[in-house]
Design a protein around this motif. Structure first.
Motif, PDB file in Angstrom:
ATOM      1  N   ARG A 199       0.833  -1.208   0.000  1.00 55.56           N
ATOM      2  CA  ARG A 199       0.000   0.000   0.000  1.00 55.56           C
ATOM      3  C   ARG A 199       0.870   1.261   0.000  1.00 55.56           C
ATOM      4  NH1 ARG A 199      -3.008  -3.175   3.723  1.00 55.56           N
ATOM      5  NH2 ARG A 199      -2.163  -2.014   5.509  1.00 55.56           N
ATOM      6  N   ALA A 200       1.961   1.209   0.775  1.00 59.12           N
ATOM      7  CA  ALA A 200       2.868   2.357   0.819  1.00 59.12           C
ATOM      8  C   ALA A 200       3.564   2.569  -0.521  1.00 59.12           C
ATOM      9  CB  ALA A 200       3.901   2.154   1.931  1.00 59.12           C
ATOM     10  N   PHE A 201       4.024   1.468  -1.135  1.00 58.82           N
ATOM     11  CA  PHE A 201       4.726   1.574  -2.413  1.00 58.82           C
ATOM     12  C   PHE A 201       3.800   2.097  -3.509  1.00 58.82           C
ATOM     13  CE2 PHE A 201       7.423  -2.197  -0.780  1.00 58.82           C
ATOM     14  CZ  PHE A 201       8.202  -1.329  -0.022  1.00 58.82           C
ATOM     15  N   LYS A 202       2.537   1.698  -3.448  1.00 67.15           N
ATOM     16  CA  LYS A 202       1.583   2.189  -4.441  1.00 67.15           C
ATOM     17  C   LYS A 202       1.426   3.698  -4.324  1.00 67.15           C
ATOM     18  CE  LYS A 202      -2.973   1.237  -6.425  1.00 67.15           C
ATOM     19  NZ  LYS A 202      -4.183   0.366  -6.357  1.00 67.15           N
ATOM     20  N   LYS A 203       1.369   4.211  -3.093  1.00 68.73           N
ATOM     21  CA  LYS A 203       1.261   5.654  -2.896  1.00 68.73           C
ATOM     22  C   LYS A 203       2.525   6.373  -3.356  1.00 68.73           C
ATOM     23  CE  LYS A 203      -2.066   5.517   0.914  1.00 68.73           C
ATOM     24  NZ  LYS A 203      -2.324   5.831   2.358  1.00 68.73           N
ATOM     25  N   MET A 204       3.661   5.673  -3.322  1.00 68.63           N
ATOM     26  CA  MET A 204       4.922   6.251  -3.794  1.00 68.63           C
ATOM     27  C   MET A 204       4.992   6.311  -5.312  1.00 68.63           C
ATOM     28  SD  MET A 204       7.624   4.400  -1.201  1.00 68.63           S
ATOM     29  CE  MET A 204       9.040   5.012  -2.101  1.00 68.63           C
ATOM     30  N   GLY A 205       4.104   5.572  -5.991  1.00 67.86           N
ATOM     31  CA  GLY A 205       4.100   5.587  -7.445  1.00 67.86           C
ATOM     32  C   GLY A 205       4.607   4.327  -8.113  1.00 67.86           C
ATOM     33  N   ALA A 206       4.840   3.270  -7.325  1.00 65.92           N
ATOM     34  CA  ALA A 206       5.321   2.013  -7.904  1.00 65.92           C
ATOM     35  C   ALA A 206       4.171   1.230  -8.518  1.00 65.92           C
ATOM     36  CB  ALA A 206       6.004   1.162  -6.831  1.00 65.92           C
ATOM     37  N   ASP A 207       4.420   0.653  -9.698  1.00 62.83           N
ATOM     38  CA  ASP A 207       3.428  -0.160 -10.399  1.00 62.83           C
ATOM     39  C   ASP A 207       3.709  -1.649 -10.291  1.00 62.83           C
ATOM     40  OD1 ASP A 207       1.776   1.987 -11.743  1.00 62.83           O
ATOM     41  OD2 ASP A 207       3.760   2.497 -12.536  1.00 62.83           O
ATOM     42  N   ALA A 208       4.984  -2.011 -10.125  1.00 65.11           N
ATOM     43  CA  ALA A 208       5.381  -3.417 -10.028  1.00 65.11           C
ATOM     44  C   ALA A 208       6.559  -3.527  -9.077  1.00 65.11           C
ATOM     45  CB  ALA A 208       5.743  -3.981 -11.398  1.00 65.11           C
ATOM     46  N   VAL A 209       6.706  -4.711  -8.451  1.00 64.13           N
ATOM     47  CA  VAL A 209       7.725  -4.882  -7.433  1.00 64.13           C
ATOM     48  C   VAL A 209       8.508  -6.171  -7.660  1.00 64.13           C
ATOM     49  CG1 VAL A 209       6.048  -6.011  -5.892  1.00 64.13           C
ATOM     50  CG2 VAL A 209       8.128  -5.009  -4.915  1.00 64.13           C
ATOM     51  N   GLY A 210       9.819  -6.108  -7.363  1.00 67.05           N
ATOM     52  CA  GLY A 210      10.654  -7.290  -7.508  1.00 67.05           C
ATOM     53  C   GLY A 210      11.933  -7.156  -6.712  1.00 67.05           C
ATOM     54  N   MET A 211      12.866  -8.086  -6.923  1.00 66.92           N
ATOM     55  CA  MET A 211      14.077  -8.172  -6.111  1.00 66.92           C
ATOM     56  C   MET A 211      15.343  -8.068  -6.953  1.00 66.92           C
ATOM     57  SD  MET A 211      12.847 -11.354  -3.697  1.00 66.92           S
ATOM     58  CE  MET A 211      11.167 -11.408  -3.038  1.00 66.92           C
ATOM     59  N   SER A 212      15.254  -7.427  -8.111  1.00 65.76           N
ATOM     60  CA  SER A 212      16.420  -7.318  -8.993  1.00 65.76           C
ATOM     61  C   SER A 212      16.260  -6.100  -9.893  1.00 65.76           C
ATOM     62  CB  SER A 212      16.542  -8.587  -9.865  1.00 65.76           C
ATOM     63  OG  SER A 212      15.453  -8.652 -10.782  1.00 65.76           O
ATOM     64  N   THR A 213      17.136  -6.004 -10.883  1.00 67.75           N
ATOM     65  CA  THR A 213      16.987  -5.130 -12.053  1.00 67.75           C
ATOM     66  C   THR A 213      17.416  -3.681 -11.851  1.00 67.75           C
ATOM     67  OG1 THR A 213      15.164  -6.503 -12.887  1.00 67.75           O
ATOM     68  CG2 THR A 213      15.383  -4.303 -13.844  1.00 67.75           C
ATOM     69  N   ALA A 214      16.900  -2.995 -10.839  1.00 64.83           N
ATOM     70  CA  ALA A 214      17.146  -1.557 -10.736  1.00 64.83           C
ATOM     71  C   ALA A 214      18.627  -1.245 -10.547  1.00 64.83           C
ATOM     72  CB  ALA A 214      16.324  -0.958  -9.609  1.00 64.83           C
ATOM     73  N   ILE A 215      19.319  -1.989  -9.666  1.00 62.23           N
ATOM     74  CA  ILE A 215      20.736  -1.672  -9.459  1.00 62.23           C
ATOM     75  C   ILE A 215      21.567  -2.026 -10.690  1.00 62.23           C
ATOM     76  CG2 ILE A 215      20.658  -1.750  -6.943  1.00 62.23           C
ATOM     77  CD1 ILE A 215      21.826  -4.530  -7.017  1.00 62.23           C
ATOM     78  N   GLU A 216      21.140  -3.055 -11.426  1.00 63.21           N
ATOM     79  CA  GLU A 216      21.830  -3.388 -12.680  1.00 63.21           C
ATOM     80  C   GLU A 216      21.633  -2.270 -13.691  1.00 63.21           C
ATOM     81  OE1 GLU A 216      21.024  -8.218 -12.552  1.00 63.21           O
ATOM     82  OE2 GLU A 216      19.431  -6.830 -13.113  1.00 63.21           O
ATOM     83  N   ALA A 217      20.401  -1.763 -13.766  1.00 60.82           N
ATOM     84  CA  ALA A 217      20.082  -0.697 -14.722  1.00 60.82           C
ATOM     85  C   ALA A 217      20.856   0.578 -14.405  1.00 60.82           C
ATOM     86  CB  ALA A 217      18.576  -0.425 -14.712  1.00 60.82           C
ATOM     87  N   MET A 218      20.901   0.954 -13.126  1.00 56.81           N
ATOM     88  CA  MET A 218      21.572   2.213 -12.776  1.00 56.81           C
ATOM     89  C   MET A 218      23.073   2.120 -13.000  1.00 56.81           C
ATOM     90  SD  MET A 218      21.689   2.484  -8.597  1.00 56.81           S
ATOM     91  CE  MET A 218      19.923   2.388  -8.341  1.00 56.81           C
ATOM     92  N   PHE A 219      23.645   0.934 -12.759  1.00 56.27           N
ATOM     93  CA  PHE A 219      25.085   0.778 -12.948  1.00 56.27           C
ATOM     94  C   PHE A 219      25.432   0.794 -14.433  1.00 56.27           C
ATOM     95  CE2 PHE A 219      29.350  -0.782 -12.279  1.00 56.27           C
ATOM     96  CZ  PHE A 219      29.672  -0.318 -11.009  1.00 56.27           C
ATOM     97  N   ALA A 220      24.622   0.111 -15.240  1.00 53.79           N
ATOM     98  CA  ALA A 220      24.859   0.121 -16.685  1.00 53.79           C
ATOM     99  C   ALA A 220      24.730   1.540 -17.230  1.00 53.79           C
ATOM    100  CB  ALA A 220      23.861  -0.809 -17.379  1.00 53.79           C
ATOM    101  N   ASN A 221      23.729   2.267 -16.743  1.00 54.58           N
ATOM    102  CA  ASN A 221      23.538   3.652 -17.173  1.00 54.58           C
ATOM    103  C   ASN A 221      24.774   4.492 -16.864  1.00 54.58           C
ATOM    104  OD1 ASN A 221      21.744   6.074 -17.886  1.00 54.58           O
ATOM    105  ND2 ASN A 221      22.271   6.537 -15.770  1.00 54.58           N
ATOM    106  N   ALA A 222      25.344   4.315 -15.673  1.00 58.23           N
ATOM    107  CA  ALA A 222      26.533   5.066 -15.293  1.00 58.23           C
ATOM    108  C   ALA A 222      27.742   4.706 -16.153  1.00 58.23           C
ATOM    109  CB  ALA A 222      26.851   4.831 -13.817  1.00 58.23           C
TER     110      ALA A 222
END
Length: 276
Positions: A199-222
């Motif tokens: 419920r908190a994450f939905k109010k923050m604007g999250a549409d989907a949740v998981g345990m991977s991906t974001a740190i890989e994406a940010m590192f590749a972007n950098a």
């Protein structure tokens, strides 16, 4: 340190790499069967790479697969490693550094995720437009800035490139697969979230949740790699459906794998056209 381990890992396999790949692909839980649509020319198991983190989760085979499709040279991670397996986040991004050393310019990410948004149900596909990674330790802490040409601070305002998201959307449309676009939130795991957290994450604007991906994406972007990603919704998030289990997630991912394969193959065709 990730940069030191990554250099050791790359040096240990550089003579086994059959070509300089242009596109890297990371396959999430239960999605590894994408490689069956290709004709691999080489396979390097993670366990044979010196200093490389090894997948320990069911549904993650743990191989670098090299293949060519429509004239595009690919390196595919058949399974990834996760923070919750006991690795530091700097270890989780070692495979990203190694692929960048191989030569990739574009990284396609996929994951199995829980649907938070009302319109994301089991079987839905969501192009990632942005992410929330504030709940996971940063992989940049203490990393040698030489990896980033001396930069210590990294702009994350445009991680998932619009032109690649447009190609993913067109690929889905051409494949007759409904797709939406939304924000992905990465958590540490391995426990699933509580209904109150969702419920908190939905109010923050999250549409989907998981345990991977974001740190890989940010590192590749950098590192200067162009990034896009897609979430395959394998369950409704906690409090929005039934009980959660990894077995159910990987089972649902098997169904999504065929759709993901069609989208990715069409994406690669459109991507090749966009280069000409």
């Amino acid at each position: 340190m990730s940069e030191f381990s990554a250099q050791i890992a790359y040096n240990s396999i550089k003579d086994r790499i059959p070509f300089r790949p242009e596109v890297g692909i990371i396959l999430g839980s239960g999605l590894g069967d994408f490689v069956k649509t290709l004709n691999p020319v080489a396979t390097i198991p993670y366990r044979e790479i010196e200093g490389f983190p090894v997948s320990t989760v069911v549904g993650h085979a743990g191989n670098y697969i090299f293949a060519e499709y429509n004239g595009i040279k690919l390196v595919i991670m058949q399974g990834r490693v996760h923070y919750y397996e006991g690795y530091d986040t700097k270890d989780v991004v070692i495979p990203i550094i190694v692929m960048q050393k191989m030569g990739i310019k574009t990284l396609m990410l996929s994951n199995s995720a829980g649907g938070i948004s009302d319109d994301l149900n089991v079987g839905s596909m969501m192009i990632i437009s942005d992410h929330i990674a504030s709940f996971v330790p940063t992989p940049f802490r203490g990393v040698d800035t030489a990896l980033f040409d001396g930069r210590q601070f990294h702009d994350m305002s445009d991680v998932y490139k619009q032109e690649l998201r447009d190609l993913l959307r067109k690929a889905a449309e051409d494949s007759g697969i409904p797709v939406s676009e939304g924000v992905y939130i990465q958590l540490t795991g391995p426990q699933y979230e509580t209904p109150a957290e969702i419920r908190a994450f939905k109010k923050m604007g999250a549409d989907a949740v998981g345990m991977s991906t974001a740190i890989e994406a940010m590192f590749a972007n950098a590192l200067g790699v162009n990034v896009c990603g897609i979430s395959c919704i394998t369950n409704k998030a906690a409090g929005l459906g039934g009980k959660l289990s990894h077995e159910d997630v990987t089972s649902a991912a098997d169904t999504n794998a065929e759709k993901l394969s069609r989208i990715f193959l069409r994406f690669l065709e459109l991507y090749k056209d966009s280069l000409s």
